[in-house]
Design a protein around this motif. Sequence first.
Motif, PDB file in Angstrom:
ATOM      1  N   UNK A 101      17.032   5.894  -9.804  1.00 32.49           N
ATOM      2  CA  UNK A 101      16.278   5.867  -8.804  1.00 32.49           C
ATOM      3  C   UNK A 101      15.039   5.552  -7.952  1.00 32.49           C
ATOM      4  N   UNK A 102      14.419   5.417  -9.031  1.00 31.34           N
ATOM      5  CA  UNK A 102      13.321   5.278  -8.154  1.00 31.34           C
ATOM      6  C   UNK A 102      13.381   3.198  -7.901  1.00 31.34           C
ATOM      7  N   UNK A 103      13.701   2.212  -8.533  1.00 33.26           N
ATOM      8  CA  UNK A 103      13.780   1.354  -7.679  1.00 33.26           C
ATOM      9  C   UNK A 103      14.842   1.679  -6.230  1.00 33.26           C
ATOM     10  N   UNK A 104      15.981   2.170  -5.892  1.00 30.92           N
ATOM     11  CA  UNK A 104      16.210   2.849  -4.953  1.00 30.92           C
ATOM     12  C   UNK A 104      15.766   2.689  -3.722  1.00 30.92           C
ATOM     13  N   UNK A 105      14.685   4.252  -4.634  1.00 27.11           N
ATOM     14  CA  UNK A 105      13.730   4.491  -3.173  1.00 27.11           C
ATOM     15  C   UNK A 105      12.445   3.678  -3.012  1.00 27.11           C
ATOM     16  N   UNK A 106      12.749   3.220  -3.805  1.00 26.44           N
ATOM     17  CA  UNK A 106      11.250   1.631  -3.697  1.00 26.44           C
ATOM     18  C   UNK A 106      11.766   0.507  -2.344  1.00 26.44           C
ATOM     19  N   UNK A 107      13.353   0.521  -2.427  1.00 25.07           N
ATOM     20  CA  UNK A 107      14.264  -0.572  -1.943  1.00 25.07           C
ATOM     21  C   UNK A 107      14.242  -0.091  -0.670  1.00 25.07           C
ATOM     22  N   UNK A 108      14.339   1.360  -0.502  1.00 24.06           N
ATOM     23  CA  UNK A 108      14.471   1.981   0.664  1.00 24.06           C
ATOM     24  C   UNK A 108      13.090   2.197   1.587  1.00 24.06           C
ATOM     25  N   UNK A 109      12.335   2.383   0.921  1.00 28.18           N
ATOM     26  CA  UNK A 109      10.963   2.302   1.295  1.00 28.18           C
ATOM     27  C   UNK A 109      10.226   1.541   1.782  1.00 28.18           C
ATOM     28  N   UNK A 110      10.862   0.607   0.979  1.00 23.90           N
ATOM     29  CA  UNK A 110      10.196  -1.234   1.434  1.00 23.90           C
ATOM     30  C   UNK A 110      10.730  -1.241   3.008  1.00 23.90           C
ATOM     31  N   UNK A 111      11.870  -1.250   2.406  1.00 23.76           N
ATOM     32  CA  UNK A 111      13.034  -1.874   4.664  1.00 23.76           C
ATOM     33  C   UNK A 111      12.456  -0.770   5.295  1.00 23.76           C
TER      34      UNK A 111
ATOM     35  N   UNK B  99      20.469  -6.997  -3.201  1.00 17.91           N
ATOM     36  CA  UNK B  99      19.841  -4.914  -3.328  1.00 17.91           C
ATOM     37  C   UNK B  99      21.298  -4.083  -3.023  1.00 17.91           C
ATOM     38  N   UNK B 100      22.357  -4.655  -2.446  1.00 15.66           N
ATOM     39  CA  UNK B 100      23.534  -3.860  -1.252  1.00 15.66           C
ATOM     40  C   UNK B 100      24.247  -3.060  -2.479  1.00 15.66           C
ATOM     41  N   UNK B 101      23.852  -3.591  -3.837  1.00 16.97           N
ATOM     42  CA  UNK B 101      25.295  -2.688  -5.035  1.00 16.97           C
ATOM     43  C   UNK B 101      24.144  -1.338  -4.979  1.00 16.97           C
ATOM     44  N   UNK B 102      22.777  -1.780  -5.307  1.00 19.78           N
ATOM     45  CA  UNK B 102      21.930  -0.404  -5.690  1.00 19.78           C
ATOM     46  C   UNK B 102      21.487   0.459  -4.222  1.00 19.78           C
ATOM     47  N   UNK B 103      21.667  -0.214  -3.350  1.00 21.83           N
ATOM     48  CA  UNK B 103      21.380   0.641  -2.614  1.00 21.83           C
ATOM     49  C   UNK B 103      22.475   1.500  -2.179  1.00 21.83           C
ATOM     50  N   UNK B 104      23.755   0.811  -2.273  1.00 23.48           N
ATOM     51  CA  UNK B 104      24.849   1.810  -1.798  1.00 23.48           C
ATOM     52  C   UNK B 104      25.030   3.389  -3.350  1.00 23.48           C
ATOM     53  N   UNK B 105      24.822   2.085  -4.459  1.00 21.78           N
ATOM     54  CA  UNK B 105      24.853   2.608  -5.607  1.00 21.78           C
ATOM     55  C   UNK B 105      24.202   4.479  -5.582  1.00 21.78           C
ATOM     56  N   UNK B 106      23.401   4.374  -5.389  1.00 22.31           N
ATOM     57  CA  UNK B 106      22.191   5.106  -5.637  1.00 22.31           C
ATOM     58  C   UNK B 106      21.855   6.506  -4.108  1.00 22.31           C
TER      59      UNK B 106
ATOM     60  N   UNK C 268       0.901  -0.717   0.122  1.00 17.98           N
ATOM     61  CA  UNK C 268       0.055   0.107  -0.424  1.00 17.98           C
ATOM     62  C   UNK C 268       1.110   1.707   0.266  1.00 17.98           C
ATOM     63  N   UNK C 269       2.196   1.253   0.944  1.00 14.39           N
ATOM     64  CA  UNK C 269       2.718   2.492   1.244  1.00 14.39           C
ATOM     65  C   UNK C 269       3.165   3.064  -0.426  1.00 14.39           C
ATOM     66  N   UNK C 270       4.097   2.134  -0.171  1.00 16.04           N
ATOM     67  CA  UNK C 270       5.295   2.539  -2.007  1.00 16.04           C
ATOM     68  C   UNK C 270       5.311   2.588  -2.465  1.00 16.04           C
ATOM     69  N   UNK C 271       3.935   1.721  -3.703  1.00 15.98           N
ATOM     70  CA  UNK C 271       3.420   2.061  -4.613  1.00 15.98           C
ATOM     71  C   UNK C 271       3.142   4.117  -4.585  1.00 15.98           C
ATOM     72  N   UNK C 272       2.673   3.720  -3.763  1.00 16.61           N
ATOM     73  CA  UNK C 272       1.562   5.156  -3.611  1.00 16.61           C
ATOM     74  C   UNK C 272       2.899   6.125  -3.248  1.00 16.61           C
ATOM     75  N   UNK C 273       3.097   6.119  -2.692  1.00 20.73           N
ATOM     76  CA  UNK C 273       4.914   7.275  -2.102  1.00 20.73           C
ATOM     77  C   UNK C 273       5.884   7.183  -3.394  1.00 20.73           C
TER      78      UNK C 273
END
Length: 274
Positions: A192-202, A259-266, A77-82
Amino acid sequence: MTASRGETIAGRTFLAALMVFTVLPFISIFTTALQPSGSLPTGLEWPSDPQWGNFAEAFDVANMTTLLKSSSLIVITVVPIALVISTMAGFAIGLLEIPGARWLLLLFVLGLTLPFEGIITPLYFLADDLGILNTRLAISLPLIGLFMPFSVFWMRAHFATMPAEITEAAEVDGAGTWSVFWRIHVPLARPPIASLAILLSIWTWNQFLLALVLVEDPEQRTMAGALGAFQGHYATDIPLLCAGTILILLPTLIVFLLFQRHIIAALLQGSVKG
């Protein structure tokens, strides 16, 4: 500029010490979770008879199956809307430069300074007035709003660095603002959208305070929010409590390792683009 040998050694020593201080608490929790149920923790000492069954017992006691479903529903619910709202807002502020864009950006930056603890009481009464108290919406809706400052600032940092020639070329071909946004800039903003999605999910998965205060039913909470109820019933059974803590942290740890590489790179990309 090349770092000297002394600087390299000092940097590696600092990182090693930081890693030790970070990892030791997790090792202590893990070894404590393997102690016999009801016993006192013995620090980092490996138990002579590891009680692996503590994890299965903690899983059943905390009703983890229901909590996994509840946390997943909240994240979905939260991640896609955000993401949708922050991407459009970041595009408007960073690339379109709408009137008052600087003031809007300043407002979002100020929003980054708001602590959850300072607004939890107003959120409680607001959720009560809206009739969503003790439901998953009481967690989801505030999280969407609370994530906006960081999310908009994150996406604005990306769009602000996009060359204006891309937008101008699309407009010359007859594309409107929505077409430029959806067909050109959204595909370019996938990293950046994918990285933000990972962070918001966590962050959503690990949300503890809102779930504990705004929802009384443990089955409507996040995984982390259920830890408060779990601790209330088993405050003296430290090994079982530690086993439940590890089970709650495990999904987040798996996501980070994958997804640590994506998070760190972002994060590095954001520091350069900001």
